[in-house]
Write a protein that holds these residues in place. Structure first.
Motif, short mmCIF file in Angstrom:
data_model
loop_
_atom_site.label_atom_id
_atom_site.label_comp_id
_atom_site.label_asym_id
_atom_site.label_seq_id
_atom_site.Cartn_x
_atom_site.Cartn_y
_atom_site.Cartn_z
N VAL A 388 0.84 -1.20 0.00
CA VAL A 388 0.00 0.00 0.00
C VAL A 388 0.87 1.25 0.00
CG1 VAL A 388 -1.91 1.18 1.15
CG2 VAL A 388 -1.72 -1.31 1.28
N PHE A 389 1.95 1.23 0.81
CA PHE A 389 2.87 2.36 0.80
C PHE A 389 3.38 2.63 -0.61
CE2 PHE A 389 4.06 0.98 5.36
CZ PHE A 389 3.05 1.75 5.90
N ASP A 390 3.80 1.59 -1.27
CA ASP A 390 4.38 1.75 -2.60
C ASP A 390 3.34 2.24 -3.60
OD1 ASP A 390 6.80 0.94 -1.61
OD2 ASP A 390 6.60 -1.14 -2.27
N GLN A 391 2.12 1.77 -3.45
CA GLN A 391 1.05 2.23 -4.33
C GLN A 391 0.78 3.72 -4.12
OE1 GLN A 391 -2.43 -0.21 -3.89
NE2 GLN A 391 -3.47 0.61 -5.71
N LEU A 392 0.77 4.15 -2.86
CA LEU A 392 0.55 5.56 -2.55
C LEU A 392 1.72 6.43 -3.01
CD1 LEU A 392 -1.00 5.23 1.02
CD2 LEU A 392 -2.18 6.05 -1.03
N LEU A 393 2.93 5.94 -2.83
CA LEU A 393 4.09 6.75 -3.21
C LEU A 393 4.14 7.04 -4.70
CD1 LEU A 393 5.17 6.47 -0.29
CD2 LEU A 393 7.43 6.19 -1.29
N SER A 394 3.48 6.21 -5.51
CA SER A 394 3.46 6.51 -6.94
C SER A 394 2.77 7.84 -7.22
CB SER A 394 2.74 5.38 -7.69
OG SER A 394 1.35 5.35 -7.36
N ARG A 395 1.97 8.31 -6.25
CA ARG A 395 1.34 9.64 -6.38
C ARG A 395 1.95 10.65 -5.41
NH1 ARG A 395 -5.10 9.52 -6.71
NH2 ARG A 395 -4.60 11.75 -6.78
N LEU A 396 2.33 10.22 -4.21
CA LEU A 396 2.82 11.16 -3.20
C LEU A 396 4.13 11.82 -3.60
CD1 LEU A 396 2.09 9.22 0.11
CD2 LEU A 396 0.83 11.16 -0.84
N ARG A 397 4.87 11.21 -4.51
CA ARG A 397 6.16 11.79 -4.90
C ARG A 397 6.04 12.69 -6.13
NH1 ARG A 397 7.50 6.18 -6.53
NH2 ARG A 397 8.73 6.06 -4.62
N ILE A 398 4.83 12.88 -6.66
CA ILE A 398 4.66 13.67 -7.88
C ILE A 398 4.27 15.10 -7.53
CG2 ILE A 398 3.36 13.90 -10.03
CD1 ILE A 398 2.91 10.90 -9.99
N PRO A 399 5.11 16.10 -7.84
CA PRO A 399 4.75 17.50 -7.57
C PRO A 399 3.46 17.86 -8.30
CG PRO A 399 7.07 17.32 -8.16
CD PRO A 399 6.45 15.97 -8.45
N GLY A 400 2.55 18.52 -7.59
CA GLY A 400 1.31 18.96 -8.19
C GLY A 400 0.17 17.98 -8.09
N ASP A 401 0.45 16.72 -7.80
CA ASP A 401 -0.62 15.74 -7.61
C ASP A 401 -1.46 16.15 -6.40
OD1 ASP A 401 -1.73 13.18 -6.21
OD2 ASP A 401 -1.31 12.53 -8.26
N GLU A 402 -2.78 16.10 -6.53
CA GLU A 402 -3.65 16.57 -5.46
C GLU A 402 -3.40 15.82 -4.16
OE1 GLU A 402 -6.61 18.97 -3.68
OE2 GLU A 402 -5.41 19.15 -5.52
N LEU A 403 -3.19 14.51 -4.25
CA LEU A 403 -2.90 13.74 -3.04
C LEU A 403 -1.58 14.17 -2.44
CD1 LEU A 403 -3.68 11.43 -1.10
CD2 LEU A 403 -2.43 9.86 -2.63
N ALA A 404 -0.58 14.38 -3.27
CA ALA A 404 0.73 14.81 -2.78
C ALA A 404 0.65 16.18 -2.11
CB ALA A 404 1.74 14.83 -3.92
N MET A 405 -0.09 17.10 -2.71
CA MET A 405 -0.19 18.44 -2.15
C MET A 405 -0.86 18.41 -0.78
SD MET A 405 1.31 20.17 -4.50
CE MET A 405 0.93 21.92 -4.44
#
Length: 755
Positions: A388-405
């Protein structure tokens, strides 16, 4: 006009702009170049701090309004002073809805309001949730109608056009907002807030229109020359702090701009177009260098004996952060989880990543390594969630992604609530180091570490603010200076505190240790102040009682413990006697901290009243009225030639503060570099010395140990053969080698200026 030294004043209804203006001549005499104020815009009626702005178009009428600001500006200019103001871009006050015209309009008109984009509201959740009702099943039955308003006791809410008629409850059900049980706030709130405070709603300053509307008045002050500098409150709450600072710098290109960015030890400041932080990093470094780093094991042993546990700081932090992430900030967690509905375990995994995040937040792409560290630690603690961590990090590490922000905004709140407001009150082995911007697991700072950090500060952030006390510190600089003495007398402290916990027991031993340290650190402290601190500390720790659900039985026993300090003659005498034994070396540390902070790289700030001894604890204790008349009188005596002794009056600290600030204002060219100086002799490690480029600072470290070793003896400092004048005593010295026993004969600190 770049400040050479600022002086912070809490402007409030009982100390308005007119009273602040009357300080101008005193601050000029003290040596400050700029007054630095708390927020001045219109705040919630009755606000004592100003961080709950309700109208960004005007100066708060309760502190004097526009006329008061003009009076202040005239007084400062006549005294040759500038002005630095505190601003609050992250949130606005909504506790009194009718006082905030933009919030009122949103409540009345919902998404059709012209201000609906002002606030970070999740309209997909339906009506705007306002958690103000009592925890009672019939709370809505207490609603009444008064014209075009709904009322719940003293709270007022607008009625949208065309929705009147019927019972108050029927009218309520037609509104764009839902008045709800206050307990639903942490779980169901659908607007972003400041930390866990529902009365402070998050602003969307990333929207240029919102930025302009919320900054127009402040930027007008800058444009007219009334304001020289801006202090930005809580940038970590913003969606994109870097973008915000770029816009603010473009709007105020000549302003001194410092930001309340709390850096963890070793963390680098993002490359923002600002002048630096507000100084919590400097506070941690200065305080740490006056701690004896060799005695850490004594305090580990004592804490284990008192509590019966060996919980590490890291585990304590993780426990407190995870609790904050899943309870106090559950609404924010749920909002993020709705962005990844396909991941069932997202709430658990996001909370775990936040609990393991090593700093307040990242600013992608800057700080991405912190996310990697959080992922590694979270995987160690919860291996079953690794996919699950790895699945989330595919978005959390992307600048501008709503989840990351949103995750970046979330981790800062989790850190603040979990560490500053909880773990600091639970992990109590040595509370001189439990301070904002510091890692309490780092027991102290060596002189070599201190010098290296200040060489970095001189190179990278020479115009950042430095400080020792603020309105947010957990205890004042002088309390921390006195508590630092405990590191030199661990055996004595162990003996007395083990006896005291038996005489006045408390079922929460970690909290008891905190309170005993507060008592000796702030002694003599009134019963009422210590009682108030003890209850607040207990509720913040949330181990035995909480703000949401106070435990009356425990709090009664807590008050009994504090009362016994004052009512038991033997115990009272012991506490007073021990406090007296560490007072004089505490004064030495206070003077040392002060001269180091005032002369190190950066722009020094003096918090209101701290030019004399200030034995304050956490707010509201550190926001008590200041006796400026007494300070004026003492400064006048010093200027008449009085060389004050180091005693209860604190005048020696006033001398050090005034003469150092004046030197920085009058001779800025002396403070352009940083070079460590190494003292020669048998006790050389008891001196901290550095050269700023024509002025040399010397401070005594570990005064108890120095006394045990017989004083300075032949310890000396090698300089370049010029003649030097010591600023505090006016004494002249010459030669290549200066004896510390002579230089520090009057005070434990010295400031040498090359003649």
């Amino acid at each position: 006009m770049l400040p050479s030294g600022t002086y912070r004043v809490q402007v409030r209804p009982d100390f308005p702009l007119s009273a602040t203006a009357a300080l101008a001549d005193y601050l000029a005499d003290l040596g400050a170049s700029h007054l630095y104020t708390s927020p001045l815009l219109t705040a919630t009626p009755g606000s004592e701090h100003g961080y709950d702005v309700v109208d960004h178009r005007s100066v708060n009428p309760e502190i004097g309004g526009a006329d008061g600001l003009r009076e202040l500006s005239r007084s400062l200019k006549n005294a040759g002073l500038g002005l630095v103001v505190d601003i609050v871009p992250n949130h606005a006050g909504v506790a009194v809805a009718a006082a905030n015209p933009t919030w009122w309009d949103v409540l009345k008109n919902g998404q059709k309001s012209e201000f609906s984009d002002f606030y970070d509201i999740d309209w997909s959740r339906g009506r705007l949730l306002i958690p103000v009702l009592a925890d009672e099943p019939d709370a809505l039955d207490q609603l009444t109608v008064d014209g075009d308003e709904l009322r719940y006791y003293d709270k007022r809410f607008p009625i949208a056009e065309g929705t009147g008629g019927g019972s108050p409850r029927e009218i309520h059900d037609r509104q764009h907002y839902e008045l709800a049980n206050w307990t639903r706030g942490d779980r169901e709130l659908n607007y972003r807030r400041f930390f866990a405070i529902v009365d402070l709603a998050g602003l969307r300053v990333e929207d240029p229109a919102v930025f302009e509307a919320t900054h127009v008045e402040i930027l007008r002050w800058v444009g007219e020359g009334a304001v020289d500098g801006i202090r930005v409150d809580h940038p970590d709450g913003l969606r994109d702090p870097g973008e915000y600072f770029t816009r603010l710098r473009e709007a105020a290109p000549g302003a001194w701009l410092v930001v309340e960015k709390i850096l963890e030890p070793g963390e680098e400041m993002p490359p923002w177009p600002v002048d630096g932080t507000t100084g919590y990093d400097a506070l941690a470094e200065v305080g740490g260098v006056f701690v004896d780093t060799t005695t850490e094991a004594f305090f580990d042993t004592l804490q284990h004996h008192l509590t019966g546990t060996e919980t590490s700081w890291q585990d304590q932090v993780h426990e407190a952060k995870l609790a904050a992430a899943t309870t106090l900030l559950a609404a924010e967690l749920a909002r993020m989880a709705r962005l990844v509905p396909e991941i069932e375990a997202a709430p658990k995994a996001l909370a775990e990543l936040a609990a393991c995040f090593p700093v307040y937040r990242s600013y992608l792409p800057f700080g991405g390594r912190h996310l990697a560290r959080a992922r590694a630690e979270a995987g160690r603690r919860r291996p079953q969630l690794i996919p699950v961590f790895d699945q989330l990090l595919s978005r959390l590490r992307i600048p501008g992604d709503e989840l990351a922000m949103r995750f970046q905004q979330y981790t800062g709140a989790v850190m603040a609530k979990g560490v500053e407001d909880t773990a600091f009150y639970r992990w109590t082995r040595f509370t001189a180091r439990n301070e904002v911007g510091n890692d309490p697991a780092k027991f102290g700072v060596t002189p070599d570490e201190f010098h290296e950090l200040n060489e970095d500060r001189q190179r990278d952030w020479p115009q950042a603010m430095t400080t020792l006390s603020t309105h947010d510190t957990k205890r004042s600089e002088d309390v921390r200076a006195r508590l630092a003495v405990l590191s030199e007398v661990p055996g004595d402290w162990t003996e007395v505190v083990r006896r005291w916990v038996r005489v006045a027991p408390l079922p929460d031993p970690a909290l008891a240790h905190l309170i005993w340290q507060a008592a000796v650190g702030a002694w003599p402290i009134s019963r009422e102040r210590l009682q108030a601190y003890a209850v607040k500390a207990a509720r913040e720790a949330a181990s035995s009682t909480t703000w949401q659900h106070p435990d009356g039985g425990f709090e009664s026993r807590l008050r009994e413990m504090v009362d016994k300090i004052y009512d038991d003659p033997a115990l009272h005498g012991e506490v007073a006697g021990f406090a007296e034994s560490i007072t004089a070396p505490g004064w030495s540390n206070s003077l040392g901290q002060k001269v180091v902070q005032l002369t190190m790289p950066g722009v020094p700030d003096v918090y209101q009243g701290s030019e004399l001894w200030d034995l304050s604890l956490v707010d509201p204790d550190n926001r008590r009225p200041v006796d400026f008349d007494a300070r004026r009188e003492l400064l006048a005596r010093i200027d008449d030639g009085w060389l004050p002794p180091i005693d209860e009056s604190g005048a020696a600290k006033l001398l050090v503060t005034a003469r150092t600030l004046r030197l920085r204002r009058q001779r800025p060219e002396l403070f352009g570099g940083y070079r460590p100086l190494f003292v020669e002799g048998r006790v050389g490690e008891h001196a901290l010395a550095f050269d700023r480029g024509g002025v040399v600072t010397i401070a005594t470290r570990l005064p108890v140990g120095l006394s045990r070793r017989g004083g300075w003896g032949d310890t000396s400092l090698s300089l370049d053969g010029h003649s030097w004048t010591e600023v505090f005593t006016g004494t002249s010295y010459g030669g290549n080698r200066l004896a510390l026993a002579e230089i520090l004969r009057t005070y434990p600190v010295a400031l040498l200026v090359k003649e």
